[in-house]
Design a protein around this motif. Structure first.
Motif, PDB file in Angstrom:
ATOM      1  N   ASP A 106      14.787  22.908  42.368  1.00 38.08           N
ATOM      2  CA  ASP A 106      15.534  23.132  43.605  1.00 38.08           C
ATOM      3  C   ASP A 106      16.921  23.717  43.368  1.00 38.08           C
ATOM      4  OD1 ASP A 106      13.466  22.168  45.211  1.00 38.08           O
ATOM      5  OD2 ASP A 106      14.161  20.089  45.039  1.00 38.08           O
ATOM      6  N   GLY A 107      17.366  23.756  42.097  1.00 41.30           N
ATOM      7  CA  GLY A 107      18.688  24.311  41.792  1.00 41.30           C
ATOM      8  C   GLY A 107      19.538  23.344  40.993  1.00 41.30           C
ATOM      9  N   VAL A 108      20.843  23.583  40.999  1.00 38.67           N
ATOM     10  CA  VAL A 108      21.784  22.775  40.229  1.00 38.67           C
ATOM     11  C   VAL A 108      22.045  21.449  40.939  1.00 38.67           C
ATOM     12  CG1 VAL A 108      24.142  22.640  39.328  1.00 38.67           C
ATOM     13  CG2 VAL A 108      22.878  24.801  39.198  1.00 38.67           C
ATOM     14  N   LEU A 109      21.891  20.365  40.196  1.00 38.79           N
ATOM     15  CA  LEU A 109      22.121  19.026  40.735  1.00 38.79           C
ATOM     16  C   LEU A 109      23.514  18.511  40.383  1.00 38.79           C
ATOM     17  CD1 LEU A 109      18.677  17.500  39.707  1.00 38.79           C
ATOM     18  CD2 LEU A 109      19.304  18.422  41.945  1.00 38.79           C
ATOM     19  N   GLY A 110      24.018  18.920  39.225  1.00 39.42           N
ATOM     20  CA  GLY A 110      25.332  18.463  38.788  1.00 39.42           C
ATOM     21  C   GLY A 110      25.796  19.234  37.567  1.00 39.42           C
ATOM     22  N   THR A 111      27.112  19.220  37.349  1.00 39.83           N
ATOM     23  CA  THR A 111      27.727  19.927  36.227  1.00 39.83           C
ATOM     24  C   THR A 111      28.816  19.048  35.619  1.00 39.83           C
ATOM     25  OG1 THR A 111      27.329  22.098  37.230  1.00 39.83           O
ATOM     26  CG2 THR A 111      29.024  21.987  35.548  1.00 39.83           C
ATOM     27  N   ASP A 135      23.131  12.421  42.488  1.00 39.74           N
ATOM     28  CA  ASP A 135      21.752  11.995  42.721  1.00 39.74           C
ATOM     29  C   ASP A 135      20.769  13.030  42.174  1.00 39.74           C
ATOM     30  OD1 ASP A 135      22.495   9.630  44.052  1.00 39.74           O
ATOM     31  OD2 ASP A 135      22.786  10.722  45.930  1.00 39.74           O
ATOM     32  N   THR A 136      19.685  12.537  41.591  1.00 38.46           N
ATOM     33  CA  THR A 136      18.627  13.386  41.045  1.00 38.46           C
ATOM     34  C   THR A 136      17.279  12.771  41.404  1.00 38.46           C
ATOM     35  OG1 THR A 136      18.207  12.284  38.923  1.00 38.46           O
ATOM     36  CG2 THR A 136      20.153  13.709  39.039  1.00 38.46           C
ATOM     37  N   PRO A 137      16.184  13.480  41.184  1.00 42.36           N
ATOM     38  CA  PRO A 137      14.863  12.890  41.449  1.00 42.36           C
ATOM     39  C   PRO A 137      14.548  11.650  40.622  1.00 42.36           C
ATOM     40  CG  PRO A 137      14.697  15.277  41.371  1.00 42.36           C
ATOM     41  CD  PRO A 137      16.087  14.934  40.918  1.00 42.36           C
ATOM     42  N   GLY A 139      16.928   9.375  39.836  1.00 44.42           N
ATOM     43  CA  GLY A 139      17.939   8.370  40.131  1.00 44.42           C
ATOM     44  C   GLY A 139      19.332   8.933  39.942  1.00 44.42           C
ATOM     45  N   ARG A 140      20.331   8.103  40.209  1.00 39.85           N
ATOM     46  CA  ARG A 140      21.715   8.563  40.084  1.00 39.85           C
ATOM     47  C   ARG A 140      22.080   8.686  38.608  1.00 39.85           C
ATOM     48  NH1 ARG A 140      25.497   9.920  43.608  1.00 39.85           N
ATOM     49  NH2 ARG A 140      27.692   9.636  43.100  1.00 39.85           N
ATOM     50  N   LEU A 141      22.715   9.794  38.263  1.00 37.51           N
ATOM     51  CA  LEU A 141      22.886  10.160  36.862  1.00 37.51           C
ATOM     52  C   LEU A 141      24.273  10.751  36.641  1.00 37.51           C
ATOM     53  CD1 LEU A 141      20.214  11.993  34.732  1.00 37.51           C
ATOM     54  CD2 LEU A 141      22.489  13.013  34.893  1.00 37.51           C
ATOM     55  N   GLY A 142      24.810  10.551  35.447  1.00 41.31           N
ATOM     56  CA  GLY A 142      26.044  11.196  35.030  1.00 41.31           C
ATOM     57  C   GLY A 142      25.861  11.767  33.640  1.00 41.31           C
ATOM     58  N   MET A 143      26.710  12.725  33.270  1.00 43.88           N
ATOM     59  CA  MET A 143      26.572  13.379  31.968  1.00 43.88           C
ATOM     60  C   MET A 143      27.849  13.257  31.147  1.00 43.88           C
ATOM     61  SD  MET A 143      24.401  16.864  32.862  1.00 43.88           S
ATOM     62  CE  MET A 143      25.580  17.518  34.054  1.00 43.88           C
ATOM     63  N   LEU A 144      27.662  13.143  29.829  1.00 47.67           N
ATOM     64  CA  LEU A 144      28.740  13.195  28.853  1.00 47.67           C
ATOM     65  C   LEU A 144      28.380  14.244  27.810  1.00 47.67           C
ATOM     66  CD1 LEU A 144      29.217   9.360  28.160  1.00 47.67           C
ATOM     67  CD2 LEU A 144      30.537  10.785  29.748  1.00 47.67           C
ATOM     68  N   ILE A 145      29.394  14.852  27.204  1.00 48.75           N
ATOM     69  CA  ILE A 145      29.165  15.807  26.118  1.00 48.75           C
ATOM     70  C   ILE A 145      29.812  15.267  24.856  1.00 48.75           C
ATOM     71  CG2 ILE A 145      29.559  18.158  25.295  1.00 48.75           C
ATOM     72  CD1 ILE A 145      29.529  19.083  28.190  1.00 48.75           C
ATOM     73  N   ASP A 146      29.072  15.136  23.823  1.00 52.85           N
ATOM     74  CA  ASP A 146      29.349  14.516  22.525  1.00 52.85           C
ATOM     75  C   ASP A 146      30.614  13.657  22.460  1.00 52.85           C
ATOM     76  OD1 ASP A 146      29.293  17.873  21.305  1.00 52.85           O
ATOM     77  OD2 ASP A 146      31.087  16.882  22.010  1.00 52.85           O
ATOM     78  N   TYR A 147      31.788  14.174  22.120  1.00 51.57           N
ATOM     79  CA  TYR A 147      32.959  13.324  21.875  1.00 51.57           C
ATOM     80  C   TYR A 147      33.351  12.494  23.090  1.00 51.57           C
ATOM     81  CZ  TYR A 147      37.492  12.342  19.551  1.00 51.57           C
ATOM     82  OH  TYR A 147      38.585  11.755  18.940  1.00 51.57           O
ATOM     83  N   ASP A 148      32.940  12.904  24.279  1.00 53.02           N
ATOM     84  CA  ASP A 148      33.221  12.107  25.476  1.00 53.02           C
ATOM     85  C   ASP A 148      32.769  10.657  25.329  1.00 53.02           C
ATOM     86  OD1 ASP A 148      34.407  14.141  27.015  1.00 53.02           O
ATOM     87  OD2 ASP A 148      32.510  14.733  27.934  1.00 53.02           O
ATOM     88  N   LYS A 149      31.629  10.454  24.634  1.00 56.28           N
ATOM     89  CA  LYS A 149      31.087   9.092  24.596  1.00 56.28           C
ATOM     90  C   LYS A 149      31.839   8.187  23.626  1.00 56.28           C
ATOM     91  CE  LYS A 149      27.224   9.990  21.407  1.00 56.28           C
ATOM     92  NZ  LYS A 149      25.759  10.108  21.360  1.00 56.28           N
ATOM     93  N   THR A 150      32.769   8.754  22.858  1.00 55.80           N
ATOM     94  CA  THR A 150      33.634   7.937  22.011  1.00 55.80           C
ATOM     95  C   THR A 150      34.561   7.069  22.851  1.00 55.80           C
ATOM     96  OG1 THR A 150      33.590   9.653  20.309  1.00 55.80           O
ATOM     97  CG2 THR A 150      35.352   8.043  20.154  1.00 55.80           C
ATOM     98  N   PHE A 151      34.818   7.484  24.074  1.00 55.99           N
ATOM     99  CA  PHE A 151      35.793   6.827  24.937  1.00 55.99           C
ATOM    100  C   PHE A 151      35.073   5.980  25.990  1.00 55.99           C
ATOM    101  CE2 PHE A 151      37.493  10.608  23.084  1.00 55.99           C
ATOM    102  CZ  PHE A 151      38.763  10.240  22.661  1.00 55.99           C
ATOM    103  N   PRO A 152      35.213   4.652  25.938  1.00 52.14           N
ATOM    104  CA  PRO A 152      34.494   3.783  26.883  1.00 52.14           C
ATOM    105  C   PRO A 152      34.761   4.116  28.343  1.00 52.14           C
ATOM    106  CG  PRO A 152      35.494   2.473  25.130  1.00 52.14           C
ATOM    107  CD  PRO A 152      36.020   3.877  24.975  1.00 52.14           C
ATOM    108  N   GLU A 153      35.968   4.599  28.628  1.00 56.66           N
ATOM    109  CA  GLU A 153      36.323   4.905  30.016  1.00 56.66           C
ATOM    110  C   GLU A 153      35.436   5.988  30.616  1.00 56.66           C
ATOM    111  OE1 GLU A 153      39.860   3.394  27.751  1.00 56.66           O
ATOM    112  OE2 GLU A 153      38.372   4.977  27.425  1.00 56.66           O
ATOM    113  N   GLY A 162      28.134   4.871  40.236  1.00 60.27           N
ATOM    114  CA  GLY A 162      26.746   4.616  40.610  1.00 60.27           C
ATOM    115  C   GLY A 162      25.688   5.082  39.635  1.00 60.27           C
ATOM    116  N   ALA A 163      26.071   5.713  38.526  1.00 58.17           N
ATOM    117  CA  ALA A 163      25.067   6.201  37.575  1.00 58.17           C
ATOM    118  C   ALA A 163      24.292   5.040  36.975  1.00 58.17           C
ATOM    119  CB  ALA A 163      25.730   7.003  36.464  1.00 58.17           C
ATOM    120  N   ARG A 164      22.984   5.172  36.961  1.00 57.45           N
ATOM    121  CA  ARG A 164      22.129   4.210  36.280  1.00 57.45           C
ATOM    122  C   ARG A 164      21.512   4.824  35.025  1.00 57.45           C
ATOM    123  NH1 ARG A 164      19.436  -0.378  39.781  1.00 57.45           N
ATOM    124  NH2 ARG A 164      21.399  -1.221  40.556  1.00 57.45           N
TER     125      ARG A 164
END
Length: 282
Positions: A106-111, A135-137, A139-153, A162-164
């Motif tokens: 259907d197209g872009v859901l998030g960036t 929101d995606t088919p 469920g609710r989702l969020g994205m991180l790119i590599d070094y982002d996940k080093t930071f708990p915040e 709301g990301a699950r």
């Protein structure tokens, strides 16, 4: 509530964008035949990552792509009913961003544009400035790119939005300063797994973590794609090899069960926490 199949890919993608698109489309089509509902590609799948993290060569940077161009259009067309997250270098005027995009037919859901930049990455990319869930088919989702996940915040912000499911796209290499002879013994290998499990357990969410494999310039990537459950347990992994880690789960039911007695987000005490701004920057 329903079960969905979550897939995290470990694979090598180089500078050849046309070849990368063809490879990605083939993987999407194969995953669709296998019943995968969410497919998370590595960071920089279209055009590859940097070849040197400390001093990237301006003449050898990944090609920057138009977000409305034919490359992402091909991924979107192939996705169909599947939800697909994939990384590329995004061209925005004169700026370049290390970007992840989530699409379906259907197209872009998030960036998401990578926020946290290690070593010399800021010489090659502009930094993103926000984290958001959508929101995606599946469920609710969020994205991180590599070094982002080093930071708990980073992951906590997505969970509070709301990301699950957190899709963590990486081009995560072995240590550039103290590389071990064997990848599984490398300290970055340990940290990569640790961050995936910690971010899932802290927020009681699923983490679908992809990564590049192989070599780009002076960097050797770890692989170790995995799906982590809301208790912080690795449910499936590719280890250091290429391939896809898949898990079929009722995401909402599993997250609700993890939060039934101890609900970390509900029991936060933000009024007691100090500012996250370093003292010398206040």
């Amino acid at each position: 509530m329903r079960s969905v199949t979550l897939g995290a890919l470990a694979a090598h993608f180089g500078r050849d964008v046309e070849r990368g698109v063809a490879k990605a489309v083939g993987i999407v089509e194969s995953a669709a035949r296998d019943g995968v509902d969410l497919l998370v590609f590595p960071d920089a799948s279209l055009g590859g990552y940097l070849g040197d993290l400390r001093q990237p060569d301006p003449a050898e940077l990944p090609p920057a792509l138009d977000p409305d161009g034919p490359e992402l259009a091909a991924i979107t067309a192939a996705a169909g009913d599947m939800t697909v997250c994939i990384g590329y270098t995004e061209a925005v005027g004169e700026q370049r961003f290390n970007t992840a995009v989530c699409v379906s037919g259907d197209g872009v859901l998030g960036t998401h544009r990578k926020v946290h930049q290690p070593a010399g990455e800021s010489l090659a990319y502009a930094a993103g400035d926000q984290f958001g869930s959508f929101d995606t088919p599946v469920g609710r989702l969020g994205m991180l790119i590599d070094y982002d996940k080093t930071f708990p915040e980073s992951a906590r912000t997505l969970a509070l939005d709301g990301a699950r499911i957190i899709a963590a796209l990486s081009a995560w290499p072995a240590s550039v300063t103290d590389r071990a002879a064997r990848l599984p013994a490398d300290r970055q290998s340990r940290l990569f797994d640790l961050y995936d499990c910690a971010r899932a357990a802290e927020n009681q969410v699923f983490v679908v973590s992809s990564n590049q494999t192989g070599v780009m310039g002076s960097l050797r990537f770890l692989g170790q794609a995995k799906v982590v459950g809301p208790g912080g347990d690795i449910l499936a992994t590719t280890r250091s090899k290429g391939g896809m880690a898949t898990v079929t789960a009722d995401v909402d039911a599993e997250v609700d069960r993890a939060r039934r007695v101890l609900s970390h987000l509900a029991e936060l005490r933000p009024d007691t926490y100090r500012s996250t701004t370093p003292a010398d920057q206040r």
